[in-house]
Motif scaffolding. Structure first.
Motif, PDB file in Angstrom:
ATOM      1  N   THR A  13      17.698  37.826  71.335  1.00 55.45           N
ATOM      2  CA  THR A  13      18.320  36.566  70.925  1.00 55.45           C
ATOM      3  C   THR A  13      19.790  36.780  70.599  1.00 55.45           C
ATOM      4  N   LEU A  16      21.643  37.249  73.818  1.00 58.18           N
ATOM      5  CA  LEU A  16      21.736  35.979  74.519  1.00 58.18           C
ATOM      6  C   LEU A  16      22.886  35.142  73.954  1.00 58.18           C
ATOM      7  N   GLU A  20      26.122  33.876  76.012  1.00 59.15           N
ATOM      8  CA  GLU A  20      26.492  32.456  76.087  1.00 59.15           C
ATOM      9  C   GLU A  20      27.934  32.243  75.638  1.00 59.15           C
ATOM     10  N   LYS A  41      22.214  35.994  81.489  1.00 59.44           N
ATOM     11  CA  LYS A  41      21.629  34.964  80.627  1.00 59.44           C
ATOM     12  C   LYS A  41      20.221  34.605  81.104  1.00 59.44           C
ATOM     13  N   LYS A  42      20.048  34.415  82.413  1.00 58.95           N
ATOM     14  CA  LYS A  42      18.729  34.091  82.966  1.00 58.95           C
ATOM     15  C   LYS A  42      17.730  35.208  82.685  1.00 58.95           C
ATOM     16  N   GLU A  45      16.774  35.140  78.979  1.00 54.88           N
ATOM     17  CA  GLU A  45      15.903  33.992  78.708  1.00 54.88           C
ATOM     18  C   GLU A  45      14.487  34.252  79.222  1.00 54.88           C
TER      19      GLU A  45
END
Length: 51
Positions: A13, A16, A20, A41-42, A45
């Motif tokens: 997290t 990520l 972002e 990012k993908k 996730e």
């Protein structure tokens, strides 16, 4: 022999959020990095979704 260590959900997290933030900057200042950051990012996730 080495074992593969899975990062914790908290570290995923955190990473990520960093990606972002970097992606938002790259969209304005560094468009050549947008694709790589979007892919990372993908991936992050997806790893979080598997938990």
């Amino acid at each position: 022999m080495t074992t593969h260590h899975e990062p914790s959900a908290a570290s995923l997290t955190h990473r990520l959020k960093e990606v972002e933030r970097d992606l938002a900057r790259a969209e304005k200042d560094n468009p050549e990095h947008v694709h790589a950051l979007t892919e990372e990012k993908k991936k992050l996730e997806a790893q979080l979704a598997q938990r």
